[in-house]
Design a protein around this motif. Structure first.
Motif, short mmCIF file in Angstrom:
data_model
loop_
_atom_site.label_atom_id
_atom_site.label_comp_id
_atom_site.label_asym_id
_atom_site.label_seq_id
_atom_site.Cartn_x
_atom_site.Cartn_y
_atom_site.Cartn_z
N ASP A 7 1.09 -1.63 -0.56
CA ASP A 7 0.58 -0.35 -0.29
C ASP A 7 0.86 0.58 -0.04
O ASP A 7 0.79 2.35 -0.69
CB ASP A 7 -0.64 -0.51 1.32
N VAL A 8 1.56 1.26 0.89
CA VAL A 8 2.50 2.51 1.08
C VAL A 8 3.93 2.44 -0.19
O VAL A 8 3.67 3.52 -1.03
CB VAL A 8 3.82 2.29 2.36
N MET A 9 3.60 1.51 -1.35
CA MET A 9 4.61 1.49 -2.23
C MET A 9 3.71 1.90 -3.79
O MET A 9 3.57 2.84 -4.59
CB MET A 9 5.13 0.33 -3.00
N ALA A 10 2.48 1.73 -3.28
CA ALA A 10 1.34 2.62 -4.59
C ALA A 10 1.29 3.60 -3.74
O ALA A 10 0.77 4.28 -5.29
CB ALA A 10 -0.02 1.93 -4.43
N ARG A 11 1.24 4.26 -3.15
CA ARG A 11 1.22 5.37 -2.73
C ARG A 11 2.43 6.28 -3.28
O ARG A 11 2.45 7.74 -3.71
CB ARG A 11 1.33 6.10 -0.90
N VAL A 57 5.04 10.14 -8.08
CA VAL A 57 5.59 10.32 -8.37
C VAL A 57 5.59 10.11 -10.11
O VAL A 57 5.85 11.28 -10.48
CB VAL A 57 6.87 8.57 -8.76
N GLN A 58 4.08 9.56 -10.03
CA GLN A 58 3.25 9.95 -10.70
C GLN A 58 2.72 11.59 -11.36
O GLN A 58 3.34 11.60 -11.71
CB GLN A 58 2.23 8.62 -11.35
N VAL A 59 2.46 12.46 -10.19
CA VAL A 59 1.92 13.17 -10.12
C VAL A 59 3.45 14.43 -10.58
O VAL A 59 3.30 15.26 -10.93
CB VAL A 59 2.04 13.94 -8.74
N LYS A 93 2.55 19.58 -15.92
CA LYS A 93 2.80 20.86 -15.25
C LYS A 93 4.13 20.77 -13.85
O LYS A 93 4.27 22.18 -13.79
CB LYS A 93 1.02 20.73 -14.45
N THR A 94 3.55 19.92 -13.31
CA THR A 94 4.87 20.23 -12.11
C THR A 94 5.92 20.24 -12.46
O THR A 94 6.70 20.54 -11.89
CB THR A 94 4.65 18.72 -11.13
N LEU A 95 6.51 19.78 -13.92
CA LEU A 95 7.87 20.04 -14.27
C LEU A 95 8.25 20.81 -14.88
O LEU A 95 8.88 21.76 -14.66
CB LEU A 95 8.27 18.79 -15.82
N GLN A 96 6.76 21.50 -15.19
CA GLN A 96 7.00 22.99 -16.11
C GLN A 96 7.39 24.50 -14.87
O GLN A 96 8.16 25.24 -14.81
CB GLN A 96 5.36 23.16 -16.32
N ILE A 97 6.82 23.52 -13.93
CA ILE A 97 6.60 24.27 -12.27
C ILE A 97 8.40 24.52 -11.74
O ILE A 97 8.72 25.30 -11.41
CB ILE A 97 6.21 23.87 -10.98
N VAL A 98 8.98 23.23 -11.61
CA VAL A 98 10.20 23.24 -11.13
C VAL A 98 11.18 23.20 -12.41
O VAL A 98 11.88 23.66 -11.73
CB VAL A 98 10.06 21.61 -10.81
#
Length: 257
Positions: free
Chosen positions: A132-136, A141-143, A148-153
């Protein structure tokens, strides 16, 4: 160039080792508290404070030390020795510039490494790496890898390093102007501060009034960089290069007098 960079590195090595030792002490305390599951102790809070302040302030302290060293070199009685070296002013200032950038990259990499290791360790100690923790973690990681995240970073990284180069280039030209026209005069530190604030105000004014829209620029960067962010980075780099060239020319003119 590499010889000069190594020379500049050795001149400021003691402070860097001291800062690194402080960070490692904080990390050792943190690891001890994590493995003993002593999360609410004073030692754990102190270690987090040491790590946070140490990794955040270390690159700033390193850059300020390099600038302070340049100011002392240009204003001491032995300043003429700087102009007797076989290297030109562009190489001398370039070595100092590259060293500050390298130090910032190293400290940033250390901060990312410590943050990643400590976060994964806390997750492992607290919850364990269950399915369950690995899934979260996989979801996080996917987010993090979304456009959008890469753009901000990317925009934050480009703007940060462009701003860093501009900060140092403005500080260097302020120091060089003071050393060239107000050498050994009282109040040199105040003059440097005034020159720095004036040049920073000029640069900020230019960057804040760029005629760029907020639309994406090119297809290859369309998902990551806006035209305004890229424009600010490019203009900031051009201003930094202009300040660097002016500083080097002033030093070169002074050494030929």
């Amino acid at each position: 160039m590499m010889h000069l960079i190594k020379y500049e590195w050795k001149k400021t090595l003691f402070l860097k080792l001291f800062l690194l030792a402080v960070v490692l002490i904080g990390e050792a305390i943190f690891l001890f508290c994590a493995f003993t599951r002593d999360f609410d102790s004073l030692a754990m809070n102190v270690s987090i404070l040491i790590l946070s302040l140490g990794l955040m302030l270390s690159p700033i302290i390193s850059i300020l030390q390099n600038l302070s060293l340049l100011q002392r070199e240009l204003n001491c009685k032995e300043a003429y020795m700087l102009y007797l070296t076989p290297h030109n002013s562009f190489t001398i200032l370039g070595a100092k510039w590259i060293l500050s950038l390298m130090e910032t990259v190293i400290w940033t990499a250390l901060a990312v490494a410590f943050a990643t290791i400590d976060t994964l360790l806390l997750i492992h100690v607290t919850f364990g790496f269950t399915p369950d923790v690995m899934a979260r973690l996989n979801e996080l990681v996917q987010v993090a890898l979304t456009p959008k995240t890469l753009q901000i970073v990317l925009q934050i990284c480009f703007l940060f390093f462009a701003g860093l180069l501009q900060f140092e280039s403005i500080a260097v030209i302020a120091i060089v102007l003071q050393a060239t026209f107000l050498h050994w005069k009282r109040g040199s530190g105040f003059v440097i501060l005034v020159l720095y604030l004036l040049l920073m105000y000029l640069s900020t004014t230019i960057l804040m009034h760029l005629p760029f829209s907020s639309y994406m620029l090119f297809p290859f960067a369309g998902s990551y960089l806006s035209m305004r962010a890229l424009g600010q980075v490019l203009v900031s780099l051009l201003l930094s290069a202009a300040y660097f060239v002016i500083s080097a020319l002033l030093l070169e003119k002074k050494r030929n007098i």
